[in-house]
Scaffold this active site. Structure first.
Site, short mmCIF file in Angstrom:
data_model
loop_
_atom_site.label_atom_id
_atom_site.label_comp_id
_atom_site.label_asym_id
_atom_site.label_seq_id
_atom_site.Cartn_x
_atom_site.Cartn_y
_atom_site.Cartn_z
N ARG A 93 0.81 -1.22 0.00
CA ARG A 93 0.00 0.00 0.00
C ARG A 93 0.84 1.28 0.00
O ARG A 93 0.37 2.34 -0.35
CB ARG A 93 -0.95 -0.04 1.21
CG ARG A 93 -1.78 1.19 1.45
CD ARG A 93 -2.73 1.48 0.30
NE ARG A 93 -3.51 2.67 0.55
CZ ARG A 93 -3.07 3.92 0.47
NH1 ARG A 93 -1.79 4.16 0.16
NH2 ARG A 93 -3.87 4.94 0.69
N LYS A 94 2.09 1.16 0.46
CA LYS A 94 2.99 2.34 0.51
C LYS A 94 2.31 3.55 1.14
O LYS A 94 2.20 4.63 0.54
CB LYS A 94 3.54 2.70 -0.87
CG LYS A 94 4.47 1.63 -1.45
CD LYS A 94 5.16 2.11 -2.71
CE LYS A 94 6.06 1.07 -3.32
NZ LYS A 94 5.35 -0.09 -3.90
N PHE A 95 1.89 3.38 2.39
CA PHE A 95 1.30 4.50 3.13
C PHE A 95 2.34 5.62 3.23
O PHE A 95 3.54 5.35 3.32
CB PHE A 95 0.91 4.04 4.54
CG PHE A 95 -0.22 3.05 4.56
CD1 PHE A 95 -1.53 3.46 4.40
CD2 PHE A 95 0.02 1.70 4.74
CE1 PHE A 95 -2.58 2.56 4.42
CE2 PHE A 95 -1.01 0.77 4.77
CZ PHE A 95 -2.32 1.22 4.61
N ILE A 98 -0.07 11.39 7.40
CA ILE A 98 0.00 11.57 8.86
C ILE A 98 -0.63 10.37 9.55
O ILE A 98 -1.43 9.62 8.95
CB ILE A 98 -0.71 12.88 9.30
CG1 ILE A 98 -2.22 12.83 9.02
CG2 ILE A 98 -0.05 14.09 8.65
CD1 ILE A 98 -3.01 13.93 9.72
N GLY A 99 -0.29 10.18 10.80
CA GLY A 99 -0.73 9.01 11.56
C GLY A 99 -2.23 8.79 11.52
O GLY A 99 -2.71 7.67 11.26
#
Ligand code: 6AU
Length: 274
Positions: A93-95, A98-99
């Site tokens: 997914r390659k996030f 921001i958290g």
């Protein structure tokens, strides 16, 4: 001494994260360090390729958002195949946000990645908060995270101090970060003089091909031998080298999977016996 001389089975004890253990156990049991990347857009092709390569792989890597006919039943079928063939699932997914946002992207939407993917990955670019965000969702489910410390593409910006900082972020979050997407082992990277007690992270490496040096869009390929033996990586990730241009040629796909599995395992055996 380096964990690179240990067998995959011996390295299980270096890890506490359940997804890391599962991957190493699967590699040891099936004698394969091959992961197949299934980047096709039709669910039918997606499932047929996975069923064909299943016996030869430790892991199947997905880009679930490229399926043009996505339906959650495809996930159920994927999970059935992972049980049938005994492989780990990695949604690539390659996030990179921001958290708070990545936690929502990981848990929710139509794909609900955390529900079914043992492993996912993230770009370290936002800093440690991306790990806390993803970990708040994934850790209670026993999931594991890979940080993109390097990339396979020509001109990639993930080099030097960026790569070193990614490794430091991983060392500070050993419960959830199980390793890296990188082109070489990160053992010792970013350490000044003294080493750490246990630096055993898993290195999963894309940009692997036996017949081609790259594509027209910046991808660069190296051989399983260069990746596993010379660069100290653990898992070869192969996409188009295995399913080629025609995802319907199932017999050819099986042959290619066997060929890459053989090459990857031979390079590993040379490494541990060196
Ligand atoms: O073997 P290929 O070139 O057909 O496919 C390589 C796969 C693709 C990419 O999205 C992915 O590996 N990838 C990644 C990953 C796994 O994160 C990082 C990278 O640096 N290069 C790369 O190709 O699905």
């Amino acid at each position: 001494s380096s964990f690179l001389r240990q067998t995959y089975g011996q390295r299980i004890q270096n890890h506490t994260n359940p997804a890391a253990k599962l991957l190493l156990e699967t590699m040891e049991r099936k004698k394969t360090n091959l992961a197949v990347s299934v980047d096709v857009v039709k669910s039918k092709d997606f499932l047929a390729i996975i069923d064909a390569v299943g016996p030869f792989v430790c892991l199947v890597k997905t880009h679930i958002d490229i399926l043009e006919d996505f339906d959650y039943s495809t996930i159920q079928r994927l999970q059935d195949l992972s049980v049938k063939h005994d492989f780990v699932i990695f949604e690539d997914r390659k996030f990179a946000d921001i958290g708070n946002t990545v936690a929502l992207q990981y848990s929710s939407g139509v794909h609900k990645i955390a529900n079914w993917s043992h492993i996912t990955n993230a770009h370290p670019v936002p800093g440690p908060s991306i790990i806390s965000g993803l970990s708040s969702v994934g850790l209670p489910l026993g999931r594991g995270l890979l940080l993109l410390a390097e990339m396979s593409t020509r001109g990639a910006l993930a080099t030097g101090s960026y790569t070193e900082d990614a490794v430091r972020m991983a060392r500070a979050n050993r419960d959830f970060v199980i390793g890296f997407i990188a082109q070489r082992t990160m053992e010792g990277v970013g350490l000044q003089s003294h080493s750490v007690d246990n630096d055993d992270f898993l290195t999963l490496t894309p940009g692997v091909g036996l017949d081609s040096k790259g594509d027209a869009m910046g991808q660069q390929y190296r051989t399983p031998r260069q990746v596993i033996l010379e660069s100290g990586c653990d898992v070869i990730i192969v996409g188009r080298g295995i399913y080629g241009k025609d995802p319907s040629l199932v017999d050819e796909i099986k042959l290619q999977a066997q060929r890459y599995r053989e090459a990857g395992w031979q390079a590993y055996q040379e490494r541990i016996s060196a």
